[in-house]
Design a protein around this motif. Structure first.
Motif, PDB file in Angstrom:
ATOM      1  N   LYS A 189       8.347  -3.607  -4.842  1.00 18.07           N
ATOM      2  CA  LYS A 189       8.569  -2.739  -6.003  1.00 18.07           C
ATOM      3  C   LYS A 189       7.263  -2.093  -6.443  1.00 18.07           C
ATOM      4  O   LYS A 189       7.225  -0.900  -6.759  1.00 18.07           O
ATOM      5  CB  LYS A 189       9.173  -3.535  -7.155  1.00 18.07           C
ATOM      6  CG  LYS A 189      10.623  -3.899  -6.958  1.00 18.07           C
ATOM      7  CD  LYS A 189      11.149  -4.688  -8.146  1.00 18.07           C
ATOM      8  CE  LYS A 189      12.583  -5.111  -7.932  1.00 18.07           C
ATOM      9  NZ  LYS A 189      13.080  -5.911  -9.067  1.00 18.07           N
ATOM     10  N   GLN A 190       6.182  -2.875  -6.456  1.00 12.97           N
ATOM     11  CA  GLN A 190       4.889  -2.333  -6.856  1.00 12.97           C
ATOM     12  C   GLN A 190       4.422  -1.267  -5.873  1.00 12.97           C
ATOM     13  O   GLN A 190       3.889  -0.230  -6.276  1.00 12.97           O
ATOM     14  CB  GLN A 190       3.849  -3.448  -6.947  1.00 12.97           C
ATOM     15  CG  GLN A 190       4.054  -4.378  -8.124  1.00 12.97           C
ATOM     16  CD  GLN A 190       3.073  -5.532  -8.118  1.00 12.97           C
ATOM     17  OE1 GLN A 190       2.428  -5.815  -7.105  1.00 12.97           O
ATOM     18  NE2 GLN A 190       2.964  -6.201  -9.249  1.00 12.97           N
ATOM     19  N   ILE A 191       4.613  -1.495  -4.587  1.00 13.21           N
ATOM     20  CA  ILE A 191       4.225  -0.511  -3.573  1.00 13.21           C
ATOM     21  C   ILE A 191       5.020   0.777  -3.752  1.00 13.21           C
ATOM     22  O   ILE A 191       4.474   1.875  -3.679  1.00 13.21           O
ATOM     23  CB  ILE A 191       4.399  -1.090  -2.157  1.00 13.21           C
ATOM     24  CG1 ILE A 191       3.355  -2.165  -1.904  1.00 13.21           C
ATOM     25  CG2 ILE A 191       4.327  -0.004  -1.101  1.00 13.21           C
ATOM     26  CD1 ILE A 191       3.587  -2.965  -0.634  1.00 13.21           C
ATOM     27  N   LYS A 192       6.326   0.647  -3.995  1.00 12.36           N
ATOM     28  CA  LYS A 192       7.162   1.829  -4.198  1.00 12.36           C
ATOM     29  C   LYS A 192       6.673   2.623  -5.414  1.00 12.36           C
ATOM     30  O   LYS A 192       6.543   3.854  -5.352  1.00 12.36           O
ATOM     31  CB  LYS A 192       8.627   1.416  -4.399  1.00 12.36           C
ATOM     32  CG  LYS A 192       9.578   2.594  -4.543  1.00 12.36           C
ATOM     33  CD  LYS A 192      10.999   2.128  -4.743  1.00 12.36           C
ATOM     34  CE  LYS A 192      11.153   1.801  -6.212  1.00 12.36           C
ATOM     35  NZ  LYS A 192      12.511   1.554  -6.640  1.00 12.36           N
ATOM     36  N   ASN A 193       6.365   1.926  -6.505  1.00 14.51           N
ATOM     37  CA  ASN A 193       5.871   2.610  -7.706  1.00 14.51           C
ATOM     38  C   ASN A 193       4.534   3.290  -7.450  1.00 14.51           C
ATOM     39  O   ASN A 193       4.301   4.418  -7.905  1.00 14.51           O
ATOM     40  CB  ASN A 193       5.758   1.623  -8.867  1.00 14.51           C
ATOM     41  CG  ASN A 193       7.105   1.190  -9.400  1.00 14.51           C
ATOM     42  OD1 ASN A 193       8.112   1.873  -9.218  1.00 14.51           O
ATOM     43  ND2 ASN A 193       7.139   0.048 -10.049  1.00 14.51           N
ATOM     44  N   LEU A 194       3.654   2.623  -6.710  1.00 11.78           N
ATOM     45  CA  LEU A 194       2.351   3.226  -6.404  1.00 11.78           C
ATOM     46  C   LEU A 194       2.507   4.461  -5.522  1.00 11.78           C
ATOM     47  O   LEU A 194       1.818   5.462  -5.723  1.00 11.78           O
ATOM     48  CB  LEU A 194       1.449   2.205  -5.715  1.00 11.78           C
ATOM     49  CG  LEU A 194       0.867   1.118  -6.614  1.00 11.78           C
ATOM     50  CD1 LEU A 194       0.162   0.066  -5.767  1.00 11.78           C
ATOM     51  CD2 LEU A 194      -0.092   1.710  -7.628  1.00 11.78           C
TER      52      LEU A 194
ATOM     53  N   SER B 134       8.741  -8.422  -5.388  1.00 20.12           N
ATOM     54  CA  SER B 134       7.882  -7.866  -6.430  1.00 20.12           C
ATOM     55  C   SER B 134       6.819  -6.946  -5.834  1.00 20.12           C
ATOM     56  O   SER B 134       6.565  -5.854  -6.360  1.00 20.12           O
ATOM     57  CB  SER B 134       7.218  -9.007  -7.207  1.00 20.12           C
ATOM     58  OG  SER B 134       6.314  -8.519  -8.143  1.00 20.12           O
ATOM     59  N   ALA B 135       6.223  -7.352  -4.726  1.00 19.82           N
ATOM     60  CA  ALA B 135       5.202  -6.518  -4.080  1.00 19.82           C
ATOM     61  C   ALA B 135       5.812  -5.218  -3.565  1.00 19.82           C
ATOM     62  O   ALA B 135       5.192  -4.149  -3.667  1.00 19.82           O
ATOM     63  CB  ALA B 135       4.545  -7.288  -2.937  1.00 19.82           C
TER      64      ALA B 135
ATOM     65  N   GLU C  83       3.605   7.255  -7.753  1.00 18.93           N
ATOM     66  CA  GLU C  83       2.511   7.745  -8.597  1.00 18.93           C
ATOM     67  C   GLU C  83       1.526   8.588  -7.793  1.00 18.93           C
ATOM     68  O   GLU C  83       1.071   9.638  -8.259  1.00 18.93           O
ATOM     69  CB  GLU C  83       1.786   6.564  -9.246  1.00 18.93           C
ATOM     70  CG  GLU C  83       2.580   5.895 -10.352  1.00 18.93           C
ATOM     71  CD  GLU C  83       1.856   4.700 -10.937  1.00 18.93           C
ATOM     72  OE1 GLU C  83       0.621   4.586 -10.751  1.00 18.93           O
ATOM     73  OE2 GLU C  83       2.529   3.886 -11.580  1.00 18.93           O
TER      74      GLU C  83
ATOM     75  N   SER D 117       8.141 -13.106  -4.422  1.00 12.09           N
ATOM     76  CA  SER D 117       6.841 -12.423  -4.430  1.00 12.09           C
ATOM     77  C   SER D 117       6.885 -11.170  -3.565  1.00 12.09           C
ATOM     78  O   SER D 117       6.322 -10.130  -3.923  1.00 12.09           O
ATOM     79  CB  SER D 117       5.744 -13.357  -3.912  1.00 12.09           C
ATOM     80  OG  SER D 117       5.575 -14.442  -4.761  1.00 12.09           O
TER      81      SER D 117
END
Length: 121
Positions: free
Chosen positions: A94-99, A91-92, A102, A88
């Protein structure tokens, strides 16, 4: 298993169960995350009420003592829980890096548009 140890295990399992329910009620934890801990408290409670069953299971698997079986099972459960939380976390991250990427792109576009507007004036 001595009666004092059985009573202590029952009391601790019930207190742990009540504590988990209170965390969910106070909205400090989600039921999907607490469910595994509630199951663990239930297993401890059942093991304290029926210690003979645990001894039979231990002997079935060739383990000499109930304590060794309990330690083995608890370590296994904690390893699985730890692995799940590690996944988890990955995954978090990776999501933070993508955000972040963006938001950086959006900020760049905003600055580019502001420069264009400043040049037009």
């Amino acid at each position: 298993m001595p009666i004092q140890l059985r009573l202590l295990a029952i009391i601790l399992a019930v207190l742990f169960f009540v504590y988990m329910v209170r965390l969910v009620r106070k909205d400090k934890a989600e039921i999907r995350h607490i469910l595994k801990w509630l199951v663990l408290a239930l297993i401890i409670l059942i093991g304290a009420i029926f210690p003979e069953m645990g001894s039979r299971i231990a002997h079935f698997f060739g383990i000499q003592t109930l304590t060794s079986l309990a330690l083995f099972i608890l370590v296994g459960i904690l390893l699985v829980i730890s692995l799940k939380y590690q996944m988890s976390l990955i995954s978090a991250e990776k999501q933070i890096k993508n955000l972040i990427q963006e938001v950086s792109l959006a900020n760049k576009k905003i600055k580019d548009l502001e420069r264009k507007n400043d040049n037009k004036e």
